[in-house]
Scaffold this active site. Sequence first.
Site, PDB file in Angstrom:
ATOM      1  N   TYR A  24       0.838  -1.199   0.000  1.00  0.00           N
ATOM      2  CA  TYR A  24       0.000   0.000   0.000  1.00  0.00           C
ATOM      3  C   TYR A  24       0.875   1.252   0.000  1.00  0.00           C
ATOM      4  O   TYR A  24       0.611   2.213  -0.741  1.00  0.00           O
ATOM      5  CB  TYR A  24      -0.931  -0.001   1.213  1.00  0.00           C
ATOM      6  CG  TYR A  24      -1.786   1.239   1.302  1.00  0.00           C
ATOM      7  CD1 TYR A  24      -2.836   1.443   0.410  1.00  0.00           C
ATOM      8  CD2 TYR A  24      -1.540   2.218   2.264  1.00  0.00           C
ATOM      9  CE1 TYR A  24      -3.617   2.589   0.477  1.00  0.00           C
ATOM     10  CE2 TYR A  24      -2.310   3.358   2.339  1.00  0.00           C
ATOM     11  CZ  TYR A  24      -3.356   3.544   1.443  1.00  0.00           C
ATOM     12  OH  TYR A  24      -4.118   4.681   1.506  1.00  0.00           O
ATOM     13  N   SER A 106      -2.861  13.164   8.307  1.00  0.00           N
ATOM     14  CA  SER A 106      -3.770  12.865   7.212  1.00  0.00           C
ATOM     15  C   SER A 106      -5.222  12.875   7.675  1.00  0.00           C
ATOM     16  O   SER A 106      -5.532  12.562   8.830  1.00  0.00           O
ATOM     17  CB  SER A 106      -3.435  11.489   6.632  1.00  0.00           C
ATOM     18  OG  SER A 106      -4.424  11.052   5.724  1.00  0.00           O
ATOM     19  N   GLN A 127      -4.020  17.766   6.981  1.00  0.00           N
ATOM     20  CA  GLN A 127      -4.342  17.567   5.568  1.00  0.00           C
ATOM     21  C   GLN A 127      -5.808  17.228   5.414  1.00  0.00           C
ATOM     22  O   GLN A 127      -6.359  16.422   6.158  1.00  0.00           O
ATOM     23  CB  GLN A 127      -3.472  16.445   4.992  1.00  0.00           C
ATOM     24  CG  GLN A 127      -3.781  16.083   3.550  1.00  0.00           C
ATOM     25  CD  GLN A 127      -4.776  14.941   3.445  1.00  0.00           C
ATOM     26  OE1 GLN A 127      -4.916  14.126   4.359  1.00  0.00           O
ATOM     27  NE2 GLN A 127      -5.491  14.870   2.341  1.00  0.00           N
ATOM     28  N   TYR A 129      -8.911  16.331   2.439  1.00  0.00           N
ATOM     29  CA  TYR A 129      -9.343  16.052   1.073  1.00  0.00           C
ATOM     30  C   TYR A 129     -10.591  16.864   0.752  1.00  0.00           C
ATOM     31  O   TYR A 129     -11.323  17.285   1.641  1.00  0.00           O
ATOM     32  CB  TYR A 129      -9.687  14.565   0.907  1.00  0.00           C
ATOM     33  CG  TYR A 129      -8.514  13.632   0.910  1.00  0.00           C
ATOM     34  CD1 TYR A 129      -7.583  13.650  -0.129  1.00  0.00           C
ATOM     35  CD2 TYR A 129      -8.341  12.697   1.933  1.00  0.00           C
ATOM     36  CE1 TYR A 129      -6.508  12.778  -0.136  1.00  0.00           C
ATOM     37  CE2 TYR A 129      -7.270  11.820   1.930  1.00  0.00           C
ATOM     38  CZ  TYR A 129      -6.354  11.864   0.894  1.00  0.00           C
ATOM     39  OH  TYR A 129      -5.293  11.002   0.898  1.00  0.00           O
ATOM     40  N   ARG A 164      -4.651   1.528  -8.537  1.00  0.00           N
ATOM     41  CA  ARG A 164      -3.498   0.956  -7.817  1.00  0.00           C
ATOM     42  C   ARG A 164      -3.660  -0.558  -7.755  1.00  0.00           C
ATOM     43  O   ARG A 164      -4.302  -1.096  -6.847  1.00  0.00           O
ATOM     44  CB  ARG A 164      -3.405   1.575  -6.419  1.00  0.00           C
ATOM     45  CG  ARG A 164      -3.287   3.092  -6.460  1.00  0.00           C
ATOM     46  CD  ARG A 164      -3.371   3.715  -5.088  1.00  0.00           C
ATOM     47  NE  ARG A 164      -3.515   5.160  -5.176  1.00  0.00           N
ATOM     48  CZ  ARG A 164      -3.804   5.950  -4.151  1.00  0.00           C
ATOM     49  NH1 ARG A 164      -3.986   5.421  -2.951  1.00  0.00           N
ATOM     50  NH2 ARG A 164      -3.925   7.261  -4.327  1.00  0.00           N
ATOM     51  N   LYS A 251      -1.976  21.115  -2.191  1.00  0.00           N
ATOM     52  CA  LYS A 251      -1.084  19.990  -2.493  1.00  0.00           C
ATOM     53  C   LYS A 251      -1.591  19.219  -3.718  1.00  0.00           C
ATOM     54  O   LYS A 251      -2.763  18.851  -3.790  1.00  0.00           O
ATOM     55  CB  LYS A 251      -0.997  19.041  -1.298  1.00  0.00           C
ATOM     56  CG  LYS A 251      -0.043  17.867  -1.484  1.00  0.00           C
ATOM     57  CD  LYS A 251       0.027  17.029  -0.212  1.00  0.00           C
ATOM     58  CE  LYS A 251       1.049  15.926  -0.319  1.00  0.00           C
ATOM     59  NZ  LYS A 251       0.658  14.887  -1.290  1.00  0.00           N
ATOM     60  N   HIS A 275       1.467  12.985  -6.059  1.00  0.00           N
ATOM     61  CA  HIS A 275       0.945  12.031  -5.073  1.00  0.00           C
ATOM     62  C   HIS A 275       1.821  10.785  -4.996  1.00  0.00           C
ATOM     63  O   HIS A 275       1.348   9.668  -4.802  1.00  0.00           O
ATOM     64  CB  HIS A 275      -0.500  11.644  -5.413  1.00  0.00           C
ATOM     65  CG  HIS A 275      -1.372  11.450  -4.212  1.00  0.00           C
ATOM     66  ND1 HIS A 275      -2.218  12.419  -3.736  1.00  0.00           N
ATOM     67  CD2 HIS A 275      -1.520  10.398  -3.372  1.00  0.00           C
ATOM     68  CE1 HIS A 275      -2.856  11.974  -2.660  1.00  0.00           C
ATOM     69  NE2 HIS A 275      -2.448  10.751  -2.419  1.00  0.00           N
TER      70      HIS A 275
END
Length: 377
Positions: A24, A106, A127, A129, A164, A251, A275
Amino acid sequence: MIISATTDYREAARRRLPPFLFHYIDGGAYAEHTLRHNVSDLSDVALRQRVLCDVADIDLSVTLFGRSLGMPVVLAPVGLTGMYARRGEVQAARAAAARQVPFTLSTVSVCAIDEVQRQSSAPIWFQLYVLKDRGFMRDALERAQAAGVETLVFTVDMPVPGARYRDAHSGMSGPNAAWRRMLQAVTHPRWAWDVGIHGRPHDLGNISAYRGAATGLADYIGWLGANFDPSISWRDLQWIRDTWKGSIVIKGILDVEDAREAVRFGAQGIVVSNHGGRQLDGVLSSARALPAIADAVKGQVSILADSGIRSGLDVVRMLALGADAAMLGRAFIYALAADGQAGVANLLELFDREMRVAMALTGVRTIAGIDSTIIAR
């Protein structure tokens, strides 16, 4: 292979962690070309070696958003940091505090922001989102401000999650993922004892605080997927600019025009970042994107950069390409997984030493002295 202290910590992390966690953090999107180019493009930046420049007194300190830092380094936001070591966000923040550098928590951390703030003295950045659930975003902003956070890092390069494929192969996602993760934990007893048993609760602390109920790993992928907002645009961020009282860092900038938009928006900083190669494969590495962005907005906004940084020498390279500071992601997570707080502290000490050597051999004594003139053309 590029040899560095990070390489050693990566191997130690690979041995210690269940595969779903190692891959991960280690993996990227699609065929992982950008993931590899982040490292190789940065390592290919050649520096001018200078001699007889009087480099007896080297100073790594820098001021960023009104705060004096011990070195131009910030620990980047990494989801699930608390799964890599027992209460990993707290351990990483403590290591950051010892070096007088910020730790960025995060949105999807294991430890909630109040736990990290209560148990460390590091300057904590938060941070966030862009999510469909605006109620959560408002709650997160309020909690961050109540905890004394002065810098908000707004990640804008995830309107949708990247492809991913390692996650499906490793057991992070895909069929029978929960059973596969359980089997992997059993076969990695050191991690199971340290994190699996003694690192509980294994939930997303900031999200659980908002929902009033545990949000565990089983909910992680689904919750994120359901809440990413592909409709977001710059005008939708204005309420955050109006609400947040501190500095805002955007970011996920790779394009010059987006950097200019961030300046027009009123951001105090940007992070030149792809990222870590985990979103769109085939885009420019951060090292290749950075110079043009620096030419366009240097001095109008503080410029940070991440993706591909594996040593203190790489930090110097990023500064020479136009950054004011560097963010470390995988590098500190590998060290955290290998040896907890002590590992992160040692990594930062090694970065400090490597930066001092690089500065001495390029003939500069201060961070302000690192610019494009030390790059060999």
